[in-house]
Design a protein around this motif. Structure first.
Motif, PDB file in Angstrom:
ATOM      1  N   VAL A   1      37.182  62.731  42.277  1.00 28.53           N
ATOM      2  CA  VAL A   1      36.468  62.542  41.008  1.00 28.53           C
ATOM      3  C   VAL A   1      35.346  63.574  40.889  1.00 28.53           C
ATOM      4  O   VAL A   1      35.202  64.249  39.867  1.00 28.53           O
ATOM      5  CB  VAL A   1      35.925  61.096  40.900  1.00 28.53           C
ATOM      6  N   TYR A   2      34.578  63.716  41.936  1.00 30.37           N
ATOM      7  CA  TYR A   2      33.455  64.657  41.922  1.00 30.37           C
ATOM      8  C   TYR A   2      33.933  66.105  41.824  1.00 30.37           C
ATOM      9  O   TYR A   2      33.442  66.891  41.017  1.00 30.37           O
ATOM     10  CB  TYR A   2      32.583  64.452  43.162  1.00 30.37           C
ATOM     11  N   ALA A   3      34.902  66.475  42.644  1.00 34.45           N
ATOM     12  CA  ALA A   3      35.376  67.862  42.661  1.00 34.45           C
ATOM     13  C   ALA A   3      35.977  68.257  41.323  1.00 34.45           C
ATOM     14  O   ALA A   3      35.735  69.369  40.834  1.00 34.45           O
ATOM     15  CB  ALA A   3      36.398  68.057  43.778  1.00 34.45           C
ATOM     16  N   PHE A   4      36.740  67.364  40.709  1.00 38.34           N
ATOM     17  CA  PHE A   4      37.351  67.698  39.425  1.00 38.34           C
ATOM     18  C   PHE A   4      36.293  67.822  38.334  1.00 38.34           C
ATOM     19  O   PHE A   4      36.324  68.754  37.532  1.00 38.34           O
ATOM     20  CB  PHE A   4      38.420  66.674  39.051  1.00 38.34           C
ATOM     21  N   SER A   5      35.328  66.915  38.320  1.00 35.47           N
ATOM     22  CA  SER A   5      34.274  67.025  37.308  1.00 35.47           C
ATOM     23  C   SER A   5      33.437  68.286  37.538  1.00 35.47           C
ATOM     24  O   SER A   5      33.064  68.976  36.587  1.00 35.47           O
ATOM     25  CB  SER A   5      33.393  65.769  37.264  1.00 35.47           C
ATOM     26  N   LEU A   6      33.173  68.636  38.794  1.00 35.26           N
ATOM     27  CA  LEU A   6      32.435  69.858  39.100  1.00 35.26           C
ATOM     28  C   LEU A   6      33.228  71.095  38.688  1.00 35.26           C
ATOM     29  O   LEU A   6      32.665  72.055  38.166  1.00 35.26           O
ATOM     30  CB  LEU A   6      32.106  69.915  40.595  1.00 35.26           C
ATOM     31  N   SER A   7      34.532  71.055  38.867  1.00 36.33           N
ATOM     32  CA  SER A   7      35.339  72.224  38.503  1.00 36.33           C
ATOM     33  C   SER A   7      35.359  72.440  36.995  1.00 36.33           C
ATOM     34  O   SER A   7      35.460  73.572  36.536  1.00 36.33           O
ATOM     35  CB  SER A   7      36.761  72.089  39.043  1.00 36.33           C
ATOM     36  N   ILE A   8      35.219  71.379  36.226  1.00 33.60           N
ATOM     37  CA  ILE A   8      35.198  71.518  34.765  1.00 33.60           C
ATOM     38  C   ILE A   8      33.804  71.897  34.274  1.00 33.60           C
ATOM     39  O   ILE A   8      33.636  72.818  33.475  1.00 33.60           O
ATOM     40  CB  ILE A   8      35.655  70.222  34.075  1.00 33.60           C
TER      41      ILE A   8
ATOM     42  N   PRO B   1      47.405  55.621  39.946  1.00 33.70           N
ATOM     43  CA  PRO B   1      45.988  55.352  39.699  1.00 33.70           C
ATOM     44  C   PRO B   1      45.082  56.586  39.811  1.00 33.70           C
ATOM     45  O   PRO B   1      44.105  56.694  39.084  1.00 33.70           O
ATOM     46  CB  PRO B   1      45.617  54.298  40.736  1.00 33.70           C
ATOM     47  N   MET B   2      45.416  57.538  40.693  1.00 30.75           N
ATOM     48  CA  MET B   2      44.568  58.721  40.803  1.00 30.75           C
ATOM     49  C   MET B   2      44.665  59.564  39.539  1.00 30.75           C
ATOM     50  O   MET B   2      43.660  60.053  39.035  1.00 30.75           O
ATOM     51  CB  MET B   2      44.953  59.555  42.030  1.00 30.75           C
ATOM     52  N   ALA B   3      45.857  59.716  39.003  1.00 35.96           N
ATOM     53  CA  ALA B   3      46.019  60.463  37.749  1.00 35.96           C
ATOM     54  C   ALA B   3      45.266  59.761  36.621  1.00 35.96           C
ATOM     55  O   ALA B   3      44.644  60.414  35.780  1.00 35.96           O
ATOM     56  CB  ALA B   3      47.498  60.608  37.404  1.00 35.96           C
ATOM     57  N   TRP B   4      45.281  58.458  36.616  1.00 36.84           N
ATOM     58  CA  TRP B   4      44.560  57.665  35.617  1.00 36.84           C
ATOM     59  C   TRP B   4      43.054  57.924  35.731  1.00 36.84           C
ATOM     60  O   TRP B   4      42.374  58.163  34.733  1.00 36.84           O
ATOM     61  CB  TRP B   4      44.885  56.185  35.816  1.00 36.84           C
ATOM     62  N   MET B   5      42.537  57.920  36.970  1.00 37.65           N
ATOM     63  CA  MET B   5      41.112  58.177  37.197  1.00 37.65           C
ATOM     64  C   MET B   5      40.741  59.592  36.744  1.00 37.65           C
ATOM     65  O   MET B   5      39.722  59.798  36.093  1.00 37.65           O
ATOM     66  CB  MET B   5      40.767  58.045  38.687  1.00 37.65           C
ATOM     67  N   LEU B   6      41.564  60.564  37.090  1.00 34.96           N
ATOM     68  CA  LEU B   6      41.249  61.947  36.751  1.00 34.96           C
ATOM     69  C   LEU B   6      41.360  62.212  35.254  1.00 34.96           C
ATOM     70  O   LEU B   6      40.677  63.088  34.725  1.00 34.96           O
ATOM     71  CB  LEU B   6      42.125  62.900  37.562  1.00 34.96           C
ATOM     72  N   THR B   7      42.176  61.437  34.568  1.00 33.20           N
ATOM     73  CA  THR B   7      42.223  61.531  33.109  1.00 33.20           C
ATOM     74  C   THR B   7      40.890  61.063  32.529  1.00 33.20           C
ATOM     75  O   THR B   7      40.360  61.667  31.592  1.00 33.20           O
ATOM     76  CB  THR B   7      43.390  60.704  32.536  1.00 33.20           C
ATOM     77  N   MET B   8      40.332  59.996  33.101  1.00 33.33           N
ATOM     78  CA  MET B   8      39.005  59.535  32.669  1.00 33.33           C
ATOM     79  C   MET B   8      37.970  60.638  32.902  1.00 33.33           C
ATOM     80  O   MET B   8      37.126  60.894  32.039  1.00 33.33           O
ATOM     81  CB  MET B   8      38.576  58.279  33.441  1.00 33.33           C
ATOM     82  N   VAL B   9      38.025  61.256  34.078  1.00 35.75           N
ATOM     83  CA  VAL B   9      37.084  62.327  34.410  1.00 35.75           C
ATOM     84  C   VAL B   9      37.199  63.448  33.388  1.00 35.75           C
ATOM     85  O   VAL B   9      36.194  63.907  32.833  1.00 35.75           O
ATOM     86  CB  VAL B   9      37.338  62.869  35.838  1.00 35.75           C
ATOM     87  N   LYS B  10      38.412  63.890  33.139  1.00 34.39           N
ATOM     88  CA  LYS B  10      38.646  64.993  32.198  1.00 34.39           C
ATOM     89  C   LYS B  10      38.088  64.651  30.821  1.00 34.39           C
ATOM     90  O   LYS B  10      37.356  65.449  30.219  1.00 34.39           O
ATOM     91  CB  LYS B  10      40.145  65.283  32.091  1.00 34.39           C
TER      92      LYS B  10
END
Length: 186
Positions: free
Chosen positions: A40-47, A78-87
């Motif tokens: 969650v953190y790494a993906f939000s940081l990358s964006i 569930p991980m894809a679902w979480m990362l969609t929220m992050v995005k």
């Protein structure tokens, strides 16, 4: 085959934890957080390319999850679902702020990117934040930190799977050149 079994078992574990969380089990939330926080953190940081903004988004994701876990519908990812929220939260923030400050240097910042990945993957993730264009960086982070497959990345980022493969390979080449002391430009 073994990697796919591990990924599927991780999804199964996360799915079970979500259902336990919906029943009010606090330990399940703690365990879910431990298993997903790096992604969650790494993906939000990358964006967003901003440590404080990425931390805010991660906190918002987990608050939303805690308050709305009963609405979760099982789809097996569930991980894809979480990362969609992050995005979605990241893009909302970008729209609201109309710009984010790019992260220039990691030397003074302690970034916690810990996961089932190796130390080499952590170094790779940190390097790609500095040298890769947005889309390549997001693809690489989603694969190495979150463990998503190219098909899942394609769906999440809404780009063709062939584009994901090309940009993933291009990103790896840039990182390789960077690690060997070469210059990487688009």
């Amino acid at each position: 085959m073994i990697k796919e079994e591990i990924e599927n078992s991780n999804d199964d574990i996360l799915e079970k934890l979500l259902f336990k969380m919906a029943k009010g089990e606090k330990k399940a939330f703690e365990e879910f957080y431990k298993l997903t926080k790096a992604s969650v953190y790494a993906f939000s940081l990358s964006i967003l390319k901003s440590i404080p903004d990425a931390e805010d988004i991660a906190q918002t994701v987990y608050l939303n999850l805690f308050n709305n876990v009963g609405k979760y519908k099982s789809k097996g990812k569930p991980m894809a679902w979480m990362l969609t929220m992050v995005k979605n939260l990241c893009y909302d923030k970008i729209r609201k702020d109309s710009h984010t400050e790019p992260l220039q240097d990691f030397s003074d910042n302690k970034i916690e990117i810990t996961t089932h990945s190796t130390v080499d993957n952590k170094v790779l993730a940190e390097a790609c934040l500095n040298i890769l264009p947005d889309e390549e960086r997001n693809i690489l982070i989603l694969h190495i930190v979150s463990g998503l497959k190219r098909r899942e990345i394609s769906e999440l980022l809404e780009i063709p799977m062939g584009t994901v493969a090309t940009k993933y390979n291009r990103a790896l080449e840039k990182i390789k050149k960077h690690m060997q002391g070469g210059v990487c430009f688009d």
